[in-house]
Motif scaffolding. Structure first.
Motif, short mmCIF file in Angstrom:
data_model
loop_
_atom_site.label_atom_id
_atom_site.label_comp_id
_atom_site.label_asym_id
_atom_site.label_seq_id
_atom_site.Cartn_x
_atom_site.Cartn_y
_atom_site.Cartn_z
N VAL A 26 24.77 43.06 18.40
CA VAL A 26 25.88 42.36 17.80
C VAL A 26 25.49 41.84 16.53
CG1 VAL A 26 27.48 40.31 18.19
CG2 VAL A 26 26.79 41.71 20.18
N TRP A 54 32.17 37.44 20.38
CA TRP A 54 32.13 38.88 19.80
C TRP A 54 33.16 39.71 19.86
CZ3 TRP A 54 32.31 43.32 22.69
CH2 TRP A 54 32.17 43.05 24.00
N ALA A 66 29.58 39.12 16.05
CA ALA A 66 29.71 37.95 16.38
C ALA A 66 30.93 37.09 15.62
CB ALA A 66 28.25 37.08 16.32
#
Length: 106
Positions: A26, A54, A66
């Motif tokens: 992420v 996210w 994110a």
């Protein structure tokens, strides 16, 4: 969701988070990091545990981005569950306005 900071570069202002609950890395930008002092420099340390939300989005080689990142236990860091619930309700409301009709004469 709980995760760990895999890497972070203060100079470029972004890093990578990982979590067993997300099927990939992420990408996180400093602007998504919530701090107790809104004027504080937003930075994370590799190996640090964080809470984050996210979305699926391609960014710098990551399949996810994110939206909000916070250290667990940071008071006043702007994590407002009610705000997240309102956003989810807005998404549901937007979808509930769709109406599909079929012509049964065919």
């Amino acid at each position: 969701m709980h995760g760990t900071v895999r890497s972070w570069d203060d100079e470029s202002g972004w890093g990578v988070l990982v979590s067993p609950e997300v099927p990939g890395e992420v990408w996180a930008h400093f602007s998504a990091v919530r701090t107790p002092d809104p004027d504080a420099f937003a930075s994370l340390d590799p190996g640090e545990t964080v809470l984050f939300t996210w979305e699926e989005a391609e960014q710098d080689g990551c399949s996810y981005r994110a939206l909000r990142v916070q250290r667990p236990g940071d008071p006043g860091a702007g994590w407002d569950d009610a705000e997240d619930e309102d956003a989810e309700e807005a998404d549901v409301d937007a979808l509930s306005d769709v109406r599909i009709e079929f012509d049964s004469d065919s």
